[in-house]
Scaffold this motif. Structure first.
Motif, PDB file in Angstrom:
ATOM      1  N   PRO A 101      -3.392 -41.272  63.109  1.00 30.06           N
ATOM      2  CA  PRO A 101      -3.268 -39.733  62.278  1.00 30.06           C
ATOM      3  C   PRO A 101      -2.386 -39.637  61.499  1.00 30.06           C
ATOM      4  CG  PRO A 101      -2.648 -40.018  64.669  1.00 30.06           C
ATOM      5  CD  PRO A 101      -2.954 -41.109  64.457  1.00 30.06           C
ATOM      6  N   ASP A 104      -0.224 -36.762  61.000  1.00 30.89           N
ATOM      7  CA  ASP A 104       0.562 -36.029  62.267  1.00 30.89           C
ATOM      8  C   ASP A 104       1.670 -37.184  62.422  1.00 30.89           C
ATOM      9  OD1 ASP A 104      -1.338 -34.322  62.535  1.00 30.89           O
ATOM     10  OD2 ASP A 104      -2.310 -35.431  64.027  1.00 30.89           O
ATOM     11  N   PHE A 105       1.550 -38.278  62.113  1.00 28.55           N
ATOM     12  CA  PHE A 105       2.717 -39.334  62.169  1.00 28.55           C
ATOM     13  C   PHE A 105       3.789 -38.953  61.307  1.00 28.55           C
ATOM     14  CE2 PHE A 105       1.491 -43.613  64.365  1.00 28.55           C
ATOM     15  CZ  PHE A 105       1.249 -42.850  65.686  1.00 28.55           C
ATOM     16  N   MET A 108       5.502 -36.008  62.516  1.00 26.78           N
ATOM     17  CA  MET A 108       6.342 -36.551  63.583  1.00 26.78           C
ATOM     18  C   MET A 108       7.655 -37.046  63.097  1.00 26.78           C
ATOM     19  SD  MET A 108       5.651 -39.013  66.579  1.00 26.78           S
ATOM     20  CE  MET A 108       6.168 -40.603  65.867  1.00 26.78           C
ATOM     21  N   SER A 111       9.898 -34.389  61.075  1.00 24.09           N
ATOM     22  CA  SER A 111      10.574 -33.338  61.808  1.00 24.09           C
ATOM     23  C   SER A 111      11.662 -33.867  62.657  1.00 24.09           C
ATOM     24  CB  SER A 111       9.396 -32.532  62.622  1.00 24.09           C
ATOM     25  OG  SER A 111       8.795 -33.426  63.513  1.00 24.09           O
TER      26      SER A 111
ATOM     27  N   LEU B 379       7.292 -33.612  68.700  1.00 20.17           N
ATOM     28  CA  LEU B 379       6.436 -34.406  67.756  1.00 20.17           C
ATOM     29  C   LEU B 379       5.597 -33.867  66.737  1.00 20.17           C
ATOM     30  CD1 LEU B 379       5.606 -37.086  70.732  1.00 20.17           C
ATOM     31  CD2 LEU B 379       7.747 -37.200  69.201  1.00 20.17           C
ATOM     32  N   PRO B 381       2.128 -32.235  65.663  1.00 22.28           N
ATOM     33  CA  PRO B 381       0.448 -32.817  65.931  1.00 22.28           C
ATOM     34  C   PRO B 381       0.460 -33.936  66.547  1.00 22.28           C
ATOM     35  CG  PRO B 381       0.854 -31.937  63.739  1.00 22.28           C
ATOM     36  CD  PRO B 381       2.156 -31.811  64.355  1.00 22.28           C
ATOM     37  N   ALA B 382       1.344 -34.982  66.325  1.00 24.82           N
ATOM     38  CA  ALA B 382       1.304 -36.319  66.732  1.00 24.82           C
ATOM     39  C   ALA B 382       1.227 -36.485  68.431  1.00 24.82           C
ATOM     40  CB  ALA B 382       2.316 -37.202  66.175  1.00 24.82           C
ATOM     41  N   HIS B 385      -2.059 -37.117  70.017  1.00 22.20           N
ATOM     42  CA  HIS B 385      -2.638 -38.511  69.942  1.00 22.20           C
ATOM     43  C   HIS B 385      -1.730 -39.014  70.717  1.00 22.20           C
ATOM     44  CE1 HIS B 385      -4.706 -37.447  66.261  1.00 22.20           C
ATOM     45  NE2 HIS B 385      -3.639 -36.824  65.960  1.00 22.20           N
ATOM     46  N   MET B 386      -0.591 -39.075  70.993  1.00 19.41           N
ATOM     47  CA  MET B 386       0.363 -39.668  71.922  1.00 19.41           C
ATOM     48  C   MET B 386      -0.397 -39.248  73.566  1.00 19.41           C
ATOM     49  SD  MET B 386       2.750 -41.078  70.451  1.00 19.41           S
ATOM     50  CE  MET B 386       3.334 -41.110  68.928  1.00 19.41           C
ATOM     51  N   LEU B 417       7.546 -44.589  71.288  1.00 18.86           N
ATOM     52  CA  LEU B 417       8.219 -43.817  70.254  1.00 18.86           C
ATOM     53  C   LEU B 417       9.357 -44.890  69.649  1.00 18.86           C
ATOM     54  CD1 LEU B 417       8.370 -40.217  71.215  1.00 18.86           C
ATOM     55  CD2 LEU B 417       7.192 -41.150  69.327  1.00 18.86           C
ATOM     56  N   HIS B 471      -7.555 -28.789  66.803  1.00 19.73           N
ATOM     57  CA  HIS B 471      -8.156 -29.465  68.109  1.00 19.73           C
ATOM     58  C   HIS B 471      -8.581 -28.419  69.258  1.00 19.73           C
ATOM     59  CE1 HIS B 471      -6.720 -33.205  66.771  1.00 19.73           C
ATOM     60  NE2 HIS B 471      -5.676 -32.718  66.473  1.00 19.73           N
TER      61      HIS B 471
END
Lengths: 237, 579
Positions: A101, A104-105, A108, A111, B379, B381-382, B385-386, B417, B471
């Protein structure tokens, strides 16, 4: 409204003092119009003056980008304290693209860096690469969400967009598009770069501030010349 | 009898204890592997130690049989104790009998072969070792308790003792061989005092004379300061309840869990707590009360968890279950014990009924949503997935995530991470990645150890995270309060009311229901049980109005006759109409 100066000769004047802080500005243009270089130059100059920023590269590896910028005279070491290059292109080689994604990455990392590093300037290179990697289905909605998120991040964002050579020439009143999925309507500002034929053989780079919310800017095309730094001047035929 | 043969019984016991310790401490999927591994270690060690005594056997088949018997008898006896420990007598009787008989037979054969002297009595020691088995049981259980507790120092000590026991098992065995007349044993003298010290330690720590001992290791302070009495835990699934029980069991308190089924999963979920199956009979609520009373008299500071109150409601009915819980509440308060009851799987109306009891009522968040919210804060929205990757690696659904998964999740996030931050950038990216990990780990730690009081005070982590449209599974705490978090979709009560109309009034019921909603200006998804009385009243008025229209007279007459049925149905699907 606070304005972030670009420190590029002539550009702040036609922008009406600079880019309004916190806005999402699209820098669009055909290949070879120096979109990445102009964006890097702006973020580099701001970093030299203590305004922290990150440059997110999705296509070009950090090493290649920094080499190119060094050749242009932007010494990465001078701005290293306040400028970080996030090389998501390197991550692409490690992670399976179809399952990742990317949007999203990107959020991440950004932020996390925003919290830790407190950057106030972000360059995303490029929106098209992100769209392709993220397999966005509803482009307009995704881009709308991305731009909203960038605004919430409380930093000034320069988002690089690609235009095909032909369409850049074809930006006319009948076809005024500056993007593939109408993200030009979602951005707060648009800086259009293009190559204009000059004489029999020559080409000149030109720049136009298409829109910049909250500023009294010039809407005419200007010549943009790179000579130990960018210089924006009136077009001389 | 030689001097060092007085150490024989405790040393034999130590060998058995070592095996059981391994099996109990590492129970679960790895149990079989560990048990076999330790058994093989023990056997090899014994063989090496006893090898010098081989010529004394004289090559006779009787001697060989006795030799084999002595080799085999320890692991078999350990197997017997293990079988007792894991309640094979109750569940796998055949296996238990075969283990017991098989362990007896070779020893008996040795006795017959050598004659019934004092040596032979030792050879048949599986009979005389029964007290030692209890010792082993007590030791193993207490070690397992320590191992699961936060007192890491003591756990490490227990581990070291276990290792020493294994190391000395070989020389110890040679001592045994010597005592039955086979000389040339090696390593007896240095091993004996060591093992004897271990025995003294275990006897001191683990009083073997009463089965109660491991359950009252100490008058430990309750880890969460719960008051004696009945505590009703309102959560979607009994996850926080499981965590509370685990914490108490870890602190060495007597803990009992009434479960719907004694599955491996339940055993894993509740750690060292004793599982009691809720009988699926008509008056199971009363049986549960009776059991709680009996146990709490014997173990005054017990903690009970009724995993699934809905199971009692289904079998005994709502009224009997309410009465039963009232009795539990009074009894728990008077006997200074804590009874937790999970309200999962009950309807909101039923929850309201239980909340009216003289008990502590705790509204709890959905564990996986709070975890997701904590991750989301750092994190973005990621985090989704995590979590998905983590759950896939554990082969579970996201909604199956329990509090005890948090430790694994922290490890997973640290790994992934750090790796992701190392790849794409400079030191600042790595720094920010590590700081994200640090923030998540500390927030998860705080959430993992949060007490009921703090949880009730709020705010829950999900309160600061907005709904994710993309989601659609993450909800805010405020949504949870209105039932979304309980897995009740928006038209939950609307659907029930519609069903009641159809059941009571037949074909015309649905149309009447929709017309009533129109008159009331309500949307089906907005209906709450509180609206049911008004819904019924409006329907009745509508039917009376329709009565004046001659064309619809017959149908409406029938409906009016059956309108009392509608009232009953609405009561069934939404709780008391007067409530």
């Amino acid at each position: 409204m606070d304005k972030i100066r670009t420190y590029q000769e002539g550009l702040d004047e036609i922008l009406g003092g600079g880019i309004p802080a916190g806005q999402v500005v699209l820098i669009v243009g055909a290949p070879g119009t120096m979109k990445s270089s102009l964006s890097y130059a702006i973020i580099h100059e701001n970093a030299l003056r203590g305004l922290p920023g990150i440059y997110v590269s999705l296509e070009q590896h950090a090493s290649s980008l920094l080499y190119q910028m060094n050749r242009l005279g932007y010494d990465e070491k001078a701005s290293a304290e306040y400028l970080s290059v996030l090389d998501l292109a390197a991550l692409r080689t490690k992670v399976k693209e179809s399952e990742t994604p990317w949007i999203d990455f990107f959020k991440m990392y950004a932020s996390g860096l925003r919290k830790k590093f407190g950057f106030r300037f972000l360059v995303l290179d490029s929106l098209d690469a992100l769209e392709i990697l993220a397999h966005t289905r509803n482009h307009r909605k995704d881009i709308f969400e991305l731009f909203s998120w960038l605004r919430e991040l409380d930093c000034t964002s320069l988002v690089i967009g690609e235009l095909a050579s032909s369409s850049s020439d074809a930006v006319t009143l009948e076809h005024p598009g500056f993007s593939r999925h109408r993200e030009d309507y979602l951005a707060d500002g648009i800086i259009h770069l293009k190559l204009e034929k000059q004489g029999e053989f020559g080409m000149q780079r030109r720049l136009r501030i298409v829109k910049m919310r909250g500023t009294n800017h010039s809407t005419s095309y200007h010549a943009i010349i790179f000579d130990k730094g960018f210089r924006v001047t009136q077009v001389v035929s | 009898m030689t001097f060092h043969s007085i150490f024989l019984a405790p040393l034999v016991f130590m060998q058995v204890a070592a095996l059981i310790w391994a099996a109990v401490a590492l129970k679960g999927a790895r149990l079989k592997t560990v048990f076999i591994l330790f058994g093989v270690c023990l056997l090899v060690a014994n063989l090496v130690a006893a090898l010098p005594g081989w010529p004394d056997l004289g090559g006779s088949w009787v001697g060989a049989l006795g030799y084999i018997a002595l080799l085999a008898v320890h692991p078999l006896a350990a197997g017997c104790v293990l079988a007792v420990l894991r309640d094979y007598w109750g569940r796998r009787r055949t296996l238990f009998i075969s283990l017991a008989v098989v362990s007896m037979l070779p020893a008996m054969a040795t006795g017959i072969a050598l004659g019934w002297g004092p040596d032979a009595v030792y050879a048949t020691y599986p009979v005389s070792i029964i007290p030692a088995m209890w010792l082993a049981f007590a030791l193993a259980e207490s070690i397992a308790t320590w191992l699961h507790s936060s007192l890491k120092g003591e756990a490490a000590f227990a581990c070291i003792v276990g290792m020493i026991l294994l190391i000395v098992s070989g020389p110890v065995y040679s001592l045994e061989l010597e005592s039955v007349g086979w000389e040339h044993a090696l390593g007896v003298i240095p091993a004996a005092p060591l093992a004897f010290a271990a025995f003294l330690w275990s006897a001191w720590k683990a009083n073997p004379l009463t089965f109660k001992r491991p359950l009252v290791i100490a008058n430990a302070h309750p880890p969460d300061g719960l008051q004696a009495g009945l505590h009703l835990l309102d959560e979607a699934r009994p996850k926080y309840a499981a965590e509370l029980v685990k914490r108490r069991a870890r602190a060495g308190m007597p803990t009992w869990v009434f479960v719907r089924s004694e599955s491996e999963d339940a055993k894993h979920r509740y750690g060292n707590a004793q599982l009691l199956k809720i009988p699926s009979s008509q008056h199971c609520a009363l049986k549960v009360v009776k059991t709680i009373m009996l146990i709490s008299r014997e173990y005054p500071q017990s903690v009970f968890l009724i995993e699934d109150l809905s199971c009692l409601v289904c079998n005994s009915g709502l009224m009997e279950s309410l009465e039963a819980m009232k009795a539990v509440s009074n009894h728990s308060r008077m006997n200074h014990c804590v009874t937790l009851a999970s309200l999962s799987c009950l309807t909101r109306a039923e929850v309201r009924e239980f909340a009216g009891l003289p008990a502590y009522y705790w509204k709890l968040p959905v564990v996986e949503e709070e975890i997701a919210a904590i991750l989301h804060m750092e994190l973005g929205p990621a985090s989704h997935h995590m979590l998905r990757i983590f759950c896939n690696s554990k082969k579970m659904r996201m909604e199956d995530m329990m509090m005890y998964h948090i430790l694994d999740l922290q490890e997973f996030l640290k790994r992934i991470l750090t790796s992701l931050s190392r790849n794409p950038g400079d030191s600042k990216v790595l720094d920010s990645g590590l700081s994200q990990v640090g923030a998540i780990v500390s927030k998860l730690d705080r959430f993992r150890s949060i007490t009921l009081d703090d949880l009730a005070k709020g705010p829950w982590p999900s309160a600061s995270v907005t709904r994710r449209d993309k989601h659609g599974w993450l909800v805010k705490a405020t949504d949870f309060g209105f039932g979304t978090g309980l897995g009740e979709n928006a038209s939950h009560y609307g659907g029930r009311a519609r069903g009641a109309f159809e059941e009571a009034l037949g074909e015309g019921g649905r149309a009447l229901y929709e017309q009533t909603l129109q008159i009331m200006g309500l949307d089906e998804k907005d209906i709450e049980p509180e609206d049911f009385p008004a819904l019924y009243k409006t329907t009745e008025e509508l039917l009376k109005l329709l009565e004046s229209h001659e064309s619809a007279l017959r149908k409406v007459d029938k409906m009016l006759e059956r309108s009392s049925e509608l009232k009953e149905w609405l009561e069934v699907v939404g709780g008391s109409m007067n409530g």
